[in-house]
Every structure is written in C-alpha cells, then in structure tokens.
Design a protein around this motif. Structure first.
Motif, PDB file in Angstrom:
ATOM      1  N   MET A  36      40.244  56.085  44.845  1.00  0.00           N
ATOM      2  CA  MET A  36      40.278  54.820  45.385  1.00  0.00           C
ATOM      3  C   MET A  36      39.903  53.767  44.411  1.00  0.00           C
ATOM      4  O   MET A  36      40.279  52.589  44.420  1.00  0.00           O
ATOM      5  CB  MET A  36      39.352  54.988  46.724  1.00  0.00           C
ATOM      6  N   SER A  37      38.814  54.017  43.854  1.00  0.00           N
ATOM      7  CA  SER A  37      38.271  53.091  42.498  1.00  0.00           C
ATOM      8  C   SER A  37      39.841  52.750  41.589  1.00  0.00           C
ATOM      9  O   SER A  37      39.783  51.715  41.194  1.00  0.00           O
ATOM     10  CB  SER A  37      37.315  53.376  41.795  1.00  0.00           C
ATOM     11  N   VAL A  38      40.437  53.885  41.198  1.00  0.00           N
ATOM     12  CA  VAL A  38      41.489  53.437  40.446  1.00  0.00           C
ATOM     13  C   VAL A  38      42.631  52.428  40.933  1.00  0.00           C
ATOM     14  O   VAL A  38      43.103  51.557  40.432  1.00  0.00           O
ATOM     15  CB  VAL A  38      42.198  54.925  39.740  1.00  0.00           C
ATOM     16  N   PHE A  39      42.797  52.825  42.277  1.00  0.00           N
ATOM     17  CA  PHE A  39      43.708  51.666  42.990  1.00  0.00           C
ATOM     18  C   PHE A  39      43.273  50.238  43.218  1.00  0.00           C
ATOM     19  O   PHE A  39      43.918  49.523  42.660  1.00  0.00           O
ATOM     20  CB  PHE A  39      43.904  52.211  44.416  1.00  0.00           C
ATOM     21  N   LEU A  40      41.848  50.215  43.356  1.00  0.00           N
ATOM     22  CA  LEU A  40      41.341  48.997  43.269  1.00  0.00           C
ATOM     23  C   LEU A  40      41.104  48.155  42.153  1.00  0.00           C
ATOM     24  O   LEU A  40      41.243  47.056  41.723  1.00  0.00           O
ATOM     25  CB  LEU A  40      39.929  48.946  44.030  1.00  0.00           C
ATOM     26  N   ARG A  41      41.058  48.915  40.936  1.00  0.00           N
ATOM     27  CA  ARG A  41      41.052  48.507  39.561  1.00  0.00           C
ATOM     28  C   ARG A  41      42.263  48.234  39.247  1.00  0.00           C
ATOM     29  O   ARG A  41      42.713  46.947  38.393  1.00  0.00           O
ATOM     30  CB  ARG A  41      40.663  49.585  38.413  1.00  0.00           C
ATOM     31  N   LEU A  42      43.433  48.710  39.719  1.00  0.00           N
ATOM     32  CA  LEU A  42      44.824  48.241  39.534  1.00  0.00           C
ATOM     33  C   LEU A  42      44.964  46.915  40.058  1.00  0.00           C
ATOM     34  O   LEU A  42      45.552  46.012  39.763  1.00  0.00           O
ATOM     35  CB  LEU A  42      45.581  49.395  40.206  1.00  0.00           C
ATOM     36  N   VAL A  43      44.238  46.665  41.378  1.00  0.00           N
ATOM     37  CA  VAL A  43      44.906  45.527  42.248  1.00  0.00           C
ATOM     38  C   VAL A  43      44.098  44.484  41.693  1.00  0.00           C
ATOM     39  O   VAL A  43      44.616  43.347  41.464  1.00  0.00           O
ATOM     40  CB  VAL A  43      44.080  45.911  43.602  1.00  0.00           C
ATOM     41  N   SER A  44      42.756  44.772  41.156  1.00  0.00           N
ATOM     42  CA  SER A  44      42.025  43.706  40.384  1.00  0.00           C
ATOM     43  C   SER A  44      42.747  43.188  38.969  1.00  0.00           C
ATOM     44  O   SER A  44      42.967  41.995  38.891  1.00  0.00           O
ATOM     45  CB  SER A  44      40.678  44.200  40.148  1.00  0.00           C
ATOM     46  N   LEU A  45      43.581  44.205  38.314  1.00  0.00           N
ATOM     47  CA  LEU A  45      44.361  43.622  37.275  1.00  0.00           C
ATOM     48  C   LEU A  45      45.371  42.792  37.681  1.00  0.00           C
ATOM     49  O   LEU A  45      45.716  42.039  37.047  1.00  0.00           O
ATOM     50  CB  LEU A  45      44.783  45.236  36.530  1.00  0.00           C
ATOM     51  N   ILE A  46      46.056  43.137  38.733  1.00  0.00           N
ATOM     52  CA  ILE A  46      47.166  42.613  39.262  1.00  0.00           C
ATOM     53  C   ILE A  46      46.945  40.954  39.715  1.00  0.00           C
ATOM     54  O   ILE A  46      47.633  40.153  39.444  1.00  0.00           O
ATOM     55  CB  ILE A  46      48.005  43.235  40.400  1.00  0.00           C
ATOM     56  N   LEU A  47      45.752  40.982  40.251  1.00  0.00           N
ATOM     57  CA  LEU A  47      45.252  39.516  40.780  1.00  0.00           C
ATOM     58  C   LEU A  47      44.858  38.746  39.568  1.00  0.00           C
ATOM     59  O   LEU A  47      45.151  37.572  39.579  1.00  0.00           O
ATOM     60  CB  LEU A  47      44.120  39.732  41.780  1.00  0.00           C
ATOM     61  N   ILE A  48      44.468  39.500  38.501  1.00  0.00           N
ATOM     62  CA  ILE A  48      43.802  38.651  37.366  1.00  0.00           C
ATOM     63  C   ILE A  48      45.032  38.189  36.586  1.00  0.00           C
ATOM     64  O   ILE A  48      45.398  36.966  36.173  1.00  0.00           O
ATOM     65  CB  ILE A  48      43.218  39.376  36.376  1.00  0.00           C
ATOM     66  N   VAL A  49      46.358  38.978  36.586  1.00  0.00           N
ATOM     67  CA  VAL A  49      47.541  38.693  35.896  1.00  0.00           C
ATOM     68  C   VAL A  49      48.264  37.521  36.714  1.00  0.00           C
ATOM     69  O   VAL A  49      48.769  36.593  36.032  1.00  0.00           O
ATOM     70  CB  VAL A  49      48.506  40.045  35.894  1.00  0.00           C
ATOM     71  N   ILE A  50      48.181  37.560  37.838  1.00  0.00           N
ATOM     72  CA  ILE A  50      48.585  36.539  38.702  1.00  0.00           C
ATOM     73  C   ILE A  50      48.071  35.308  38.566  1.00  0.00           C
ATOM     74  O   ILE A  50      48.461  34.142  38.409  1.00  0.00           O
ATOM     75  CB  ILE A  50      48.820  36.861  40.081  1.00  0.00           C
ATOM     76  N   ALA A  51      46.554  35.256  38.396  1.00  0.00           N
ATOM     77  CA  ALA A  51      45.924  34.001  37.989  1.00  0.00           C
ATOM     78  C   ALA A  51      46.153  33.634  36.709  1.00  0.00           C
ATOM     79  O   ALA A  51      46.403  32.155  36.700  1.00  0.00           O
ATOM     80  CB  ALA A  51      44.208  34.548  38.409  1.00  0.00           C
ATOM     81  N   LEU A  52      46.396  34.379  35.934  1.00  0.00           N
ATOM     82  CA  LEU A  52      46.796  33.624  34.454  1.00  0.00           C
ATOM     83  C   LEU A  52      48.181  33.314  34.584  1.00  0.00           C
ATOM     84  O   LEU A  52      48.396  32.275  33.746  1.00  0.00           O
ATOM     85  CB  LEU A  52      46.611  35.057  33.480  1.00  0.00           C
ATOM     86  N   MET A  53      49.147  33.877  35.340  1.00  0.00           N
ATOM     87  CA  MET A  53      50.486  33.132  35.332  1.00  0.00           C
ATOM     88  C   MET A  53      50.350  32.016  36.177  1.00  0.00           C
ATOM     89  O   MET A  53      51.094  30.974  35.687  1.00  0.00           O
ATOM     90  CB  MET A  53      51.443  34.328  36.199  1.00  0.00           C
ATOM     91  N   LEU A  54      49.495  31.747  37.227  1.00  0.00           N
ATOM     92  CA  LEU A  54      49.588  30.509  37.696  1.00  0.00           C
ATOM     93  C   LEU A  54      48.825  29.401  37.108  1.00  0.00           C
ATOM     94  O   LEU A  54      49.216  28.483  36.954  1.00  0.00           O
ATOM     95  CB  LEU A  54      48.985  30.644  39.144  1.00  0.00           C
ATOM     96  N   LEU A  55      47.844  29.879  36.168  1.00  0.00           N
ATOM     97  CA  LEU A  55      47.136  28.849  35.436  1.00  0.00           C
ATOM     98  C   LEU A  55      48.197  28.477  34.350  1.00  0.00           C
ATOM     99  O   LEU A  55      48.075  26.903  34.060  1.00  0.00           O
ATOM    100  CB  LEU A  55      45.955  29.606  34.668  1.00  0.00           C
ATOM    101  N   GLY A  56      48.789  29.372  34.021  1.00  0.00           N
ATOM    102  CA  GLY A  56      49.799  28.941  32.653  1.00  0.00           C
ATOM    103  C   GLY A  56      50.930  27.872  33.338  1.00  0.00           C
ATOM    104  O   GLY A  56      51.329  27.035  32.519  1.00  0.00           O
ATOM    105  N   ALA A  57      51.190  28.304  34.463  1.00  0.00           N
ATOM    106  CA  ALA A  57      52.518  27.429  34.900  1.00  0.00           C
ATOM    107  C   ALA A  57      51.775  26.090  35.469  1.00  0.00           C
ATOM    108  O   ALA A  57      52.531  25.159  35.107  1.00  0.00           O
ATOM    109  CB  ALA A  57      52.973  27.888  36.567  1.00  0.00           C
TER     110      ALA A  57
END
Length: 98
Positions: free
Chosen positions: A1-22
């Motif tokens: 479960m912790s591996v899945f939530l680490r993946l979710v956190s990585l995806i959320l951080i990448v989305i945040a960086l994409m939105l900040l870049g946009a």
C-alpha cells in the motif's frame, strides 16, 4: 500500500510542476502579467459538466459550507496538488531500517 501511495504522491507532484510551468509560460506569453490557474479553472478544463454538478450539489446539500468550498476551488491548482503530493511523499517515503 505504501508503494502505491508513493506513486500517487509522485504523480501529484508532477502534475503540480506541470501546472506551475503552464502558469509560468502563460505569464511570459502575456508580457509578464502574472497568471495563476485556480483549481476551479483546471477542473473546468478537464471536465466542465462534473464541476457544475459538484457546485450545484454543494449549494443544495451543504449551503453552510458552500462558501468554504468555493474558496478552496479558488486556490492555485499547483498549490493544492503539490502540497498533497509532498505530504504523501513524506508520510509514505522510504523507511530506513535501523
């Protein structure tokens, strides 16, 4: 479960960086005029019908909390996804055996 939530956190951080870049690119295109997309704007770009349904549902079912929900939707999209992603990354990060 912790591996899945680490993946979710990585995806959320990448989305945040994409939105900040946009937002940065849009600000540069407008001649330095600061542009920040709110969570409402991002949601409207992804699926406008569900945003309308969500807002009407909050207004009809929880009228006392509607203003708080609308204020939350006015926050920057990169801020919300980035903060949640970083918190999840800290909580479910790698554990070092001692």
């Amino acid at each position: 479960m912790s591996v899945f939530l680490r993946l979710v956190s990585l995806i959320l951080i990448v989305i945040a960086l994409m939105l900040l870049g946009a937002d940065a690119i849009t600000s540069l295109e407008r001649g330095g005029d600061l542009t920040v997309r709110s969570l409402d704007t991002v949601w409207r770009a992804v699926h406008p019908a569900s945003l309308g349904d969500f807002k009407s549902g909050v207004q009809n079912r929880l009228p006392g909390m509607a203003q708080g929900v609308y204020s939350f939707l006015a926050t920057p999209g990169w801020g919300v996804t980035g903060v949640v992603g970083v918190i999840l990354a800290f909580v479910f990060g790698r554990k070092h055996p001692d």
